[in-house]
Design a protein around this motif. Structure first.
Motif, mmCIF file in Angstrom:
data_model
loop_
_atom_site.group_PDB
_atom_site.id
_atom_site.type_symbol
_atom_site.label_atom_id
_atom_site.label_comp_id
_atom_site.label_asym_id
_atom_site.label_seq_id
_atom_site.Cartn_x
_atom_site.Cartn_y
_atom_site.Cartn_z
ATOM 1 N N MET A 1 0.813 -1.186 0.000
ATOM 2 C CA MET A 1 0.000 0.000 0.000
ATOM 3 C C MET A 1 0.864 1.260 0.000
ATOM 4 S SD MET A 1 -3.173 0.973 2.400
ATOM 5 C CE MET A 1 -2.845 2.305 3.483
ATOM 6 N N LEU A 2 1.894 1.290 0.850
ATOM 7 C CA LEU A 2 2.763 2.455 0.913
ATOM 8 C C LEU A 2 3.523 2.644 -0.402
ATOM 9 C CD1 LEU A 2 3.571 4.752 2.697
ATOM 10 C CD2 LEU A 2 5.283 3.316 3.750
ATOM 11 N N GLU A 3 3.905 1.548 -1.027
ATOM 12 C CA GLU A 3 4.586 1.632 -2.325
ATOM 13 C C GLU A 3 3.680 2.293 -3.358
ATOM 14 O OE1 GLU A 3 7.593 0.944 -3.564
ATOM 15 O OE2 GLU A 3 8.519 -0.004 -1.824
ATOM 16 N N GLY A 4 2.399 1.947 -3.337
ATOM 17 C CA GLY A 4 1.441 2.533 -4.271
ATOM 18 C C GLY A 4 1.274 4.027 -4.037
ATOM 19 N N MET A 5 1.213 4.409 -2.769
ATOM 20 C CA MET A 5 1.111 5.827 -2.437
ATOM 21 C C MET A 5 2.359 6.577 -2.884
ATOM 22 S SD MET A 5 -0.645 5.506 1.333
ATOM 23 C CE MET A 5 -0.260 7.175 1.770
ATOM 24 N N LEU A 6 3.502 5.922 -2.747
ATOM 25 C CA LEU A 6 4.761 6.529 -3.165
ATOM 26 C C LEU A 6 4.764 6.775 -4.674
ATOM 27 C CD1 LEU A 6 7.638 7.465 -2.611
ATOM 28 C CD2 LEU A 6 8.357 5.086 -2.777
ATOM 29 N N GLN A 7 4.281 5.815 -5.429
ATOM 30 C CA GLN A 7 4.227 5.968 -6.883
ATOM 31 C C GLN A 7 3.342 7.142 -7.286
ATOM 32 O OE1 GLN A 7 3.064 2.170 -8.432
ATOM 33 N NE2 GLN A 7 5.047 1.227 -7.998
ATOM 34 N N VAL A 8 2.205 7.279 -6.630
ATOM 35 C CA VAL A 8 1.306 8.402 -6.917
ATOM 36 C C VAL A 8 1.992 9.716 -6.549
ATOM 37 C CG1 VAL A 8 -0.867 9.508 -6.264
ATOM 38 C CG2 VAL A 8 -0.800 7.043 -6.690
ATOM 39 N N SER A 9 2.633 9.753 -5.392
ATOM 40 C CA SER A 9 3.328 10.967 -4.956
ATOM 41 C C SER A 9 4.444 11.348 -5.923
ATOM 42 C CB SER A 9 3.909 10.783 -3.553
ATOM 43 O OG SER A 9 2.893 10.646 -2.607
ATOM 44 N N LEU A 23 7.300 13.090 -0.205
ATOM 45 C CA LEU A 23 8.079 11.990 -0.783
ATOM 46 C C LEU A 23 9.125 11.513 0.221
ATOM 47 C CD1 LEU A 23 8.606 13.042 -4.492
ATOM 48 C CD2 LEU A 23 7.572 10.927 -3.682
ATOM 49 N N ALA A 24 9.770 12.448 0.892
ATOM 50 C CA ALA A 24 10.765 12.082 1.904
ATOM 51 C C ALA A 24 10.132 11.243 3.010
ATOM 52 C CB ALA A 24 11.405 13.343 2.490
ATOM 53 N N VAL A 25 8.947 11.629 3.445
ATOM 54 C CA VAL A 25 8.226 10.862 4.465
ATOM 55 C C VAL A 25 7.965 9.441 3.979
ATOM 56 C CG1 VAL A 25 5.999 10.644 5.655
ATOM 57 C CG2 VAL A 25 7.177 12.844 5.615
ATOM 58 N N SER A 26 7.476 9.309 2.767
ATOM 59 C CA SER A 26 7.169 7.990 2.218
ATOM 60 C C SER A 26 8.418 7.130 2.127
ATOM 61 C CB SER A 26 6.532 8.119 0.832
ATOM 62 O OG SER A 26 5.283 8.759 0.924
ATOM 63 N N TYR A 27 9.501 7.704 1.618
ATOM 64 C CA TYR A 27 10.751 6.944 1.520
ATOM 65 C C TYR A 27 11.266 6.547 2.903
ATOM 66 C CZ TYR A 27 11.445 7.526 -3.503
ATOM 67 O OH TYR A 27 11.328 7.451 -4.873
ATOM 68 N N ALA A 28 11.192 7.449 3.854
ATOM 69 C CA ALA A 28 11.661 7.137 5.208
ATOM 70 C C ALA A 28 10.851 5.993 5.814
ATOM 71 C CB ALA A 28 11.576 8.377 6.096
ATOM 72 N N ARG A 29 9.549 6.001 5.604
ATOM 73 C CA ARG A 29 8.702 4.926 6.145
ATOM 74 C C ARG A 29 9.003 3.578 5.509
ATOM 75 N NH1 ARG A 29 2.953 8.148 6.698
ATOM 76 N NH2 ARG A 29 3.629 9.464 8.437
ATOM 77 N N LEU A 30 9.573 3.610 4.314
ATOM 78 C CA LEU A 30 9.968 2.379 3.635
ATOM 79 C C LEU A 30 11.434 2.034 3.910
ATOM 80 C CD1 LEU A 30 8.200 3.005 0.221
ATOM 81 C CD2 LEU A 30 7.659 1.186 1.846
ATOM 82 N N ASN A 31 12.060 2.772 4.826
ATOM 83 C CA ASN A 31 13.473 2.586 5.176
ATOM 84 C C ASN A 31 14.400 2.782 3.985
ATOM 85 O OD1 ASN A 31 13.048 2.025 7.947
ATOM 86 N ND2 ASN A 31 12.336 -0.015 7.360
ATOM 87 N N ARG A 32 14.004 3.644 3.086
ATOM 88 C CA ARG A 32 14.838 3.998 1.940
ATOM 89 C C ARG A 32 15.429 5.376 2.254
ATOM 90 N NH1 ARG A 32 11.094 2.449 -3.155
ATOM 91 N NH2 ARG A 32 12.760 3.556 -4.250
ATOM 92 N N ASN A 33 16.393 5.336 3.172
ATOM 93 C CA ASN A 33 16.894 6.550 3.793
ATOM 94 C C ASN A 33 17.627 7.484 2.844
ATOM 95 O OD1 ASN A 33 15.747 5.696 6.160
ATOM 96 N ND2 ASN A 33 17.621 4.793 6.937
#
Length: 82
Positions: A1-9, A23-33
């Motif tokens: 779900m978070l990956e999908g939101m990231l793609q839209v963002s 976008l930074a928030v989404s990446y951080a939540r996915l541990n893509r620092n």
């Protein structure tokens, strides 16, 4: 779900309609620092109003000791936490 939101963002951002901070928030939540820091830097450069949330946003807990994060936090101009 978070990956999908990231793609839209990402698509919105590419069209000039999205926030680099979000976008930074989404990446951080996915541990893509690295990506999170990249977009935090852009948020600062683009004067994204959401950047001022940097201190209290729990999405960045894993980055709190990162030198790049600390530098961006200092650039925010917010008073130090006590």
């Amino acid at each position: 779900m978070l990956e999908g939101m990231l793609q839209v963002s990402e698509k919105l951002y590419q069209r000039g309609q999205g926030s680099p901070y979000m976008l930074a928030v989404s990446y951080a939540r996915l541990n893509r620092n690295d990506e999170a820091l990249k977009y935090l830097g852009r948020a600062y450069q683009q004067h994204d109003p959401s950047f001022l949330k940097i201190r209290g946003d729990r999405s960045f807990l894993a980055l709190r000791e990162d030198p790049t994060f600390l530098q961006l936090e200092r650039k925010s101009g917010l008073p130090p936490l006590t």
